[in-house]
Design an enzyme around this catalytic site. Sequence first.
Site, mmCIF file in Angstrom:
data_model
loop_
_atom_site.group_PDB
_atom_site.id
_atom_site.type_symbol
_atom_site.label_atom_id
_atom_site.label_comp_id
_atom_site.label_asym_id
_atom_site.label_seq_id
_atom_site.Cartn_x
_atom_site.Cartn_y
_atom_site.Cartn_z
ATOM 1 N N TRP A 75 0.820 -1.219 0.000
ATOM 2 C CA TRP A 75 0.000 0.000 0.000
ATOM 3 C C TRP A 75 0.849 1.262 0.000
ATOM 4 O O TRP A 75 0.344 2.359 0.192
ATOM 5 C CB TRP A 75 -0.959 -0.004 1.194
ATOM 6 C CG TRP A 75 -0.302 0.171 2.544
ATOM 7 C CD1 TRP A 75 0.891 -0.344 2.954
ATOM 8 C CD2 TRP A 75 -0.801 0.929 3.645
ATOM 9 N NE1 TRP A 75 1.160 0.030 4.255
ATOM 10 C CE2 TRP A 75 0.134 0.806 4.709
ATOM 11 C CE3 TRP A 75 -1.946 1.691 3.866
ATOM 12 C CZ2 TRP A 75 -0.040 1.425 5.942
ATOM 13 C CZ3 TRP A 75 -2.124 2.298 5.100
ATOM 14 C CH2 TRP A 75 -1.174 2.159 6.124
ATOM 15 N N ASP A 76 2.161 1.101 -0.251
ATOM 16 C CA ASP A 76 3.086 2.228 -0.175
ATOM 17 C C ASP A 76 2.714 3.365 -1.140
ATOM 18 O O ASP A 76 3.093 4.515 -0.916
ATOM 19 C CB ASP A 76 4.509 1.754 -0.479
ATOM 20 C CG ASP A 76 4.939 0.630 0.440
ATOM 21 O OD1 ASP A 76 4.350 -0.462 0.327
ATOM 22 O OD2 ASP A 76 5.843 0.819 1.266
ATOM 23 N N GLU A 108 0.749 -3.792 12.831
ATOM 24 C CA GLU A 108 0.973 -5.216 12.566
ATOM 25 C C GLU A 108 1.361 -6.017 13.805
ATOM 26 O O GLU A 108 1.546 -7.225 13.721
ATOM 27 C CB GLU A 108 2.031 -5.381 11.473
ATOM 28 C CG GLU A 108 1.574 -4.833 10.129
ATOM 29 C CD GLU A 108 2.586 -5.094 9.029
ATOM 30 O OE1 GLU A 108 3.772 -5.320 9.342
ATOM 31 O OE2 GLU A 108 2.181 -5.079 7.850
#
Length: 837
Positions: free
Chosen positions: A608-609, A747
């Site tokens: 998703w950078d 995360e």
Amino acid sequence: MTKNNFEAVIFDLDGVITKTALVHSSAWKKMFDDFLKERAEKTGEEFVKFSHENDYLKFVDGKPRYKGVQSFLESRGIELSFGNPEDGVENETICGIGNRKNIAFNEILKRDGVEVYPSTVELIHELKKKGIRVGVASSSKNCKGVLEAAGLLDLMETRVDGLVSAELGLDGKPEPDIFTTAADNLGVTYDKTVVVEDAVSGVQAGAKGNFGLVLGIARENNEKELQKNGADIVVTDIDEIGLKGIEEWFQSGLEKNNWEINYFDYDQGKERSRESLLTIGNGYFGTRGALEECKANKNNYPGTYIAGIFNRLKSPVEDREIENEDFVNCPNWLPITFSINNKEWVNINKVKIIDIKRSLDLSCGLLKKTLIIKDAEGKITRINSKRFASMDDPHLAAIEYIIEPLNYSGLITVKTEIDGAIINSGVERYRQLNQKHLKAIEQNGDKNSQFVFVKTMQSNIKIAEASKISVRKNKKQIDPVFTHKFKNAKATTNFLTFLQKNDTLKIEKTVSIFTSKDKNISNPVNSARQKVKNAISFNELLKKNKIKWTEIWKKLDIKIEGDRLAQKLLRLHSYHLMVTTSDHNKNIDAGIPARGLHGEAYRGHIFWDELFILPFYDIHFKDVTKSVLQYRFKRLDEARKYAKEYGFEGAMFPWQSGSSGREETQIIHLNPLTGKWGDDYSSLQRHVSLAIAYNIWQYFNITGDKKFIEEQGMEMFLEICRFWASKCEFDEESGKYSIGKVMGPDEFHEKYKNTDEGGLKDNTYTNLLVAWLLKKAFYLLDDLDKKSVKELFKKINLKKDETEKWKDIRKKLNIVISEEGILAQYDGYFDLKELDW
């Protein structure tokens, strides 16, 4: 009075203004030798004398007195309590011993007096005449007395020394406190101030303080140490630079430095990180900044990565077979090395490095190296090299490599290669998996050219790299006899010539890269060979490359005043963005890998950078953004398939995407701490779809590209809305919608305790973005032509009752908030045990 380019100079005292470094060294030696003798008599330990070279310079020079005592004692394994500055000299504490040194210093100073460096004193007088502020910053508590003895005290407009530091509680070098305090006292800005230092800790402090010029004075033959620790310029005496040289730095040298990344040493432990930072590239391919003379080993990792080149392999892991898709390490075009008189090939990790400097010019992507080495027989050779990946032609790269014998004459054999016999081994935790992605098709060449033609094992992508060699001896073109060896995906070309001492041998290696994924390329190897055959000289290619980079920087460079570190970092990051994704990528079907075209971490997958990167491209290179969004659109059906597989509607894009758009996230993960494989739940980061929707919104908002939204963007946006609506569950009791089995950007939390199922409920980030998504859908629909909307609804079979439900969901999505108004990471977050802070 004309305005000066800089405002102030802050001098260290010892070794810069006055010749008291030897007085200090003598005082330290007397004090420590006396202490060590006493200790040896008490403990029976061996008495080892304190030395200037091995002890004073390494552990004491430039540091505050007590810190110097502590550093030296630690080096000898001696532990003493710190004590306090009022301790008497009879106290066996760090402070007590430090106070003994002061007595010894004053005795020697009284006996011998103090000498000054005439060139420094002359510069101080010049500065004062020009209205440039002058100060002194020293760790010494004797600074005032020394300046008085030298007759210089009245010239200093501020003095921040050991006594002032103690009074104000300033940290000593290598912290910048004494220099910043001196600058503050003078009322000058750090970026317009010069720090002059002769100690490593001092130049470290100057660099940390972000001063406009950190000038190192190498009194102890320590030029390289000062350079690698932060000195911008190093001289052996002030008269080598003078006022004129300092003015030139602020006129042009500082700006040039703000475009460069420099390394003045070869540190094996840091080499792989530096190779990443020194990567050259053009969006089509990137090549790590490994030295030409090395192959993959524990210290070095050459790597060339081409946008969109992936391959899948299966590997046995414990009791099952795992398939992973990797970003392929393509053939290495860098290797150039040589031997002297038919001895061993030069190996950077085996020779003695006398001197090394590497510099990456961010303005044009030119990586330069100056290296002086000594072999086992004492032969000293200078090597200069330059390389770049052409931003003008994405298929070209070139190296200029110069060999110069400095103390011998001899037979030089040069070896250059294109090496396709390589594997992906850049990430330690992947190494136990199958990593051989390339298979040889052909390797060949003739005269001064060679090529390697390979293909990926599973994805069957053909990759061709060709090179040609030209040679000059003392600037004159020569045609040596080339010998070749072509075997196992490797093309090796050798030639030899005799060099006299101080002769120069220049090798130009021009390289071309093509793949079967390139548009309108039917035969990559023919294209590569033809391209390199027609290529112009290194300098002409470089000239075209610089023109293209200049055009790029005109668009994207941001100039910052007052903070040189921020300026350089901004340019560094902008440069690496362009290395990974440039204007060339508008014609390439590839997303933006998490680690760029710089290595194999994250397997080169697309996460998703883009969320953080694409606004930069929206403004400067909108066609590049469109190509990145089209990469997603071309994989929309795969995202629909992924959603359906899990019982959802619409499109669920994968957390890790590669070639096809299927989920590439590992289902098991190697724990580097335990060395064991465990379940990997990170694919539950479904918020990647939200990031894609956000990127679509941003692109349209910034560029106004209505055509893209109508033809591709809106379809993706609506299918993402559909997915999230189908994932929401309504709770009758609370009257709220919830989203379960997701992982948020945090995360560290991937599942609830005492359950085998991954995922959490009502992650705040996810739910807020879903509410945003379902609201923005209607803004976009209102902007579009009614006919286009009607056709799109029909195409994807979207009904009005679905969109009406979206309005209800966005108003009723559950967000967990504490009584104090704190947002929970997810439902249940506040039940976690408090950290032991």
